[in-house]
Design an enzyme around this catalytic site. Structure first.
Site, mmCIF file in Angstrom:
data_model
loop_
_atom_site.group_PDB
_atom_site.id
_atom_site.type_symbol
_atom_site.label_atom_id
_atom_site.label_comp_id
_atom_site.label_asym_id
_atom_site.label_seq_id
_atom_site.Cartn_x
_atom_site.Cartn_y
_atom_site.Cartn_z
ATOM 1 N N ILE A 42 12.291 63.175 -30.234
ATOM 2 C CA ILE A 42 12.276 63.161 -29.101
ATOM 3 C C ILE A 42 14.230 63.837 -28.763
ATOM 4 O O ILE A 42 14.256 62.916 -28.811
ATOM 5 C CB ILE A 42 11.569 62.710 -28.042
ATOM 6 C CG1 ILE A 42 10.300 62.531 -27.866
ATOM 7 C CG2 ILE A 42 11.915 63.091 -26.015
ATOM 8 C CD1 ILE A 42 8.783 63.746 -28.233
ATOM 9 N N TYR A 101 10.557 50.234 -38.258
ATOM 10 C CA TYR A 101 10.235 50.643 -37.052
ATOM 11 C C TYR A 101 8.515 51.047 -37.662
ATOM 12 O O TYR A 101 8.450 50.986 -36.684
ATOM 13 C CB TYR A 101 11.392 51.961 -37.104
ATOM 14 C CG TYR A 101 11.210 52.795 -35.696
ATOM 15 C CD1 TYR A 101 11.403 52.311 -34.674
ATOM 16 C CD2 TYR A 101 10.304 54.104 -35.922
ATOM 17 C CE1 TYR A 101 11.875 53.314 -33.861
ATOM 18 C CE2 TYR A 101 10.263 54.465 -34.866
ATOM 19 C CZ TYR A 101 10.955 54.029 -33.624
ATOM 20 O OH TYR A 101 10.094 55.403 -32.332
HETATM 21 P P1 NAP Z 1 16.000 55.243 -25.339
HETATM 22 O O1 NAP Z 1 16.819 56.700 -24.738
HETATM 23 O O2 NAP Z 1 17.515 54.608 -26.523
HETATM 24 O O3 NAP Z 1 15.636 54.029 -24.898
HETATM 25 C C1 NAP Z 1 15.245 53.142 -25.149
HETATM 26 C C2 NAP Z 1 15.635 51.739 -23.932
HETATM 27 O O4 NAP Z 1 15.477 51.135 -23.809
HETATM 28 C C3 NAP Z 1 17.670 52.111 -23.935
HETATM 29 O O5 NAP Z 1 17.638 51.369 -22.410
HETATM 30 C C4 NAP Z 1 17.858 50.481 -24.736
HETATM 31 O O6 NAP Z 1 18.930 49.999 -24.110
HETATM 32 C C5 NAP Z 1 15.926 49.998 -23.797
HETATM 33 N N1 NAP Z 1 15.915 48.283 -24.701
HETATM 34 C C6 NAP Z 1 16.669 48.545 -26.421
HETATM 35 N N2 NAP Z 1 16.115 47.461 -26.099
HETATM 36 C C7 NAP Z 1 15.345 47.038 -25.299
HETATM 37 C C8 NAP Z 1 15.148 45.299 -24.504
HETATM 38 N N3 NAP Z 1 14.827 44.163 -25.990
HETATM 39 N N4 NAP Z 1 14.518 44.935 -24.241
HETATM 40 C C9 NAP Z 1 14.832 45.497 -23.172
HETATM 41 N N5 NAP Z 1 15.176 47.312 -22.921
HETATM 42 C C10 NAP Z 1 15.319 47.209 -24.615
HETATM 43 O O7 NAP Z 1 14.746 55.646 -27.129
HETATM 44 P P2 NAP Z 1 14.040 57.012 -26.425
HETATM 45 O O8 NAP Z 1 14.054 57.693 -27.422
HETATM 46 O O9 NAP Z 1 13.341 57.072 -24.539
HETATM 47 O O10 NAP Z 1 12.710 55.738 -26.661
HETATM 48 C C11 NAP Z 1 11.762 55.281 -25.557
HETATM 49 C C12 NAP Z 1 10.537 54.650 -26.604
HETATM 50 O O11 NAP Z 1 10.098 55.935 -27.552
HETATM 51 C C13 NAP Z 1 10.654 53.752 -27.816
HETATM 52 O O12 NAP Z 1 10.117 52.754 -27.906
HETATM 53 C C14 NAP Z 1 11.020 54.622 -29.368
HETATM 54 O O13 NAP Z 1 10.754 53.635 -30.448
HETATM 55 C C15 NAP Z 1 10.063 55.769 -28.481
HETATM 56 N N6 NAP Z 1 9.770 56.830 -29.552
HETATM 57 C C16 NAP Z 1 11.399 57.602 -29.508
HETATM 58 C C17 NAP Z 1 11.422 59.154 -30.012
HETATM 59 C C18 NAP Z 1 12.694 59.782 -30.325
HETATM 60 O O14 NAP Z 1 12.425 60.370 -30.886
HETATM 61 N N7 NAP Z 1 12.950 59.803 -29.490
HETATM 62 C C19 NAP Z 1 10.112 58.894 -30.486
HETATM 63 C C20 NAP Z 1 8.613 58.118 -30.700
HETATM 64 C C21 NAP Z 1 8.454 56.810 -30.143
HETATM 65 P P3 NAP Z 1 20.182 49.730 -25.422
HETATM 66 O O15 NAP Z 1 20.588 51.562 -25.123
HETATM 67 O O16 NAP Z 1 21.588 49.300 -24.588
HETATM 68 O O17 NAP Z 1 20.154 49.542 -26.132
#
Ligand code: NAP
Length: 252
Positions: free
Chosen positions: A188, A155
């Site tokens: 987040i 990651y």
């Molecule tokens: P999340 O709630 O898990 O949402 C991510 C979404 O992306 C989910 O609906 C997931 O579907 C979908 N996804 C996964 N693999 C995919 C693929 N191959 N093609 C299309 N869609 C796909 O996560 P989030 O926290 O909102 O994260 C969003 C972004 O922010 C990510 O890039 C993450 O790395 C980044 N981020 C998050 C945090 C945090 O603390 N939450 C911090 C820094 C960065 P499934 O659930 O079915 O897998």
């Protein structure tokens, strides 16, 4: 940015968390919105929220790690909504929490294929689809694109790589009016953190909160505000940047 009238925004990973909040905010700014994800049920819920605003919404099921699905996602967006002005490349996965030695090749490939190759594929097809007078792309990296994190080697590597890719694409396309930036969230409160056990365990949550000088975890809506702002014309002289939305995490 009060209005993104007649503009079209695409958000990947829009079925959940940060992507959902971003899609809703683009719609609140009057953009028409294409939402994409692998999770069809989550996409339906996001579509309902976006429909509360006036603009159009188009749902597209696509896996961003597959070139043909990404190409189809962009073609559908332009065919149905007429153009592509803003793209938020947000879809991502956390991968397992384990060390560099214990990490499996299969997990490494999966995380890199989605979190880095997937973002590249999105830009590969988004950039040629943007209008000649410009567009704007926001790639979602992380604090882990700036600092290491024991237990998340793939990651962290992917999110660091995404910042390098963002800078390079910005150098290549800024002159033709396409600004490309990254947004780097701290921890987040989204389903991703539930799966990682960070928000489900009281003690772990408290420890994680204390890593942020602001003293709490962030909300998806706070990240969405930064994404939509940096995508908008209000940020017209910003390109190749990585904007921290991290409660001060990397200021330590
Ligand atoms: P999340 O709630 O898990 O949402 C991510 C979404 O992306 C989910 O609906 C997931 O579907 C979908 N996804 C996964 N693999 C995919 C693929 N191959 N093609 C299309 N869609 C796909 O996560 P989030 O926290 O909102 O994260 C969003 C972004 O922010 C990510 O890039 C993450 O790395 C980044 N981020 C998050 C945090 C945090 O603390 N939450 C911090 C820094 C960065 P499934 O659930 O079915 O897998």
């Amino acid at each position: 940015m009060d209005t993104m009238n007649n503009k079209v925004a695409l958000v990947t990973g829009a079925a959940s968390g940060i992507g959902r909040a971003t899609a809703v905010l683009f719609a609140e700014k009057n953009a028409n919105v294409a939402i994409s994800d692998v999770d069809e049920e989550g996409l339906r819920k996001t579509a309902d929220l976006v429909k509360e605003q006036e603009g159009e919404v188009l749902s597209i099921t696509a896996d961003i790690s597959k070139a043909d699905e990404v190409e189809n996602m962009i073609n559908k967006t332009v065919d149905h909504l007429g153009r592509l002005d803003y793209a938020c490349n947000n879809a991502g996965i956390e991968g397992p929490m384990t060390t560099t030695v214990e990490y499996t090749e299969e997990d490494w490939d999966r995380v890199l294929n989605i979190n880095l190759k997937g973002q590249w594929l999105c830009m590969k097809y988004e950039i040629p689809a943007m209008p000649e007078n410009g567009g704007s792309i926001v790639n979602i990296s992380s604090i882990l694109g700036k600092v290491g994190f024991a237990g998340a080697p793939a990651y962290t590597a992917a999110k660091h790589g995404l910042i390098g890719l963002t800078k390079t694409a910005a150098l290549e396309y800024s002159e033709q009016g396409i600004r490309i930036n990254a947004v780097c969230p701290g921890f987040i409160e989204t389903p991703m953190l539930d799966r990682a056990g960070i928000t489900t365990d009281k003690e772990t949550k408290k420890q994680t909160e204390s890593l942020h000088p602001i003293g709490r975890l962030g909300e998806s809506e706070e990240v969405a505000e930064a994404i939509v702002w940096i995508a908008s014309d209000k940020a017209s002289f910003i390109s190749g940047d990585s904007l921290m939305v991290d409660g001060g995490y990397i200021a330590r």
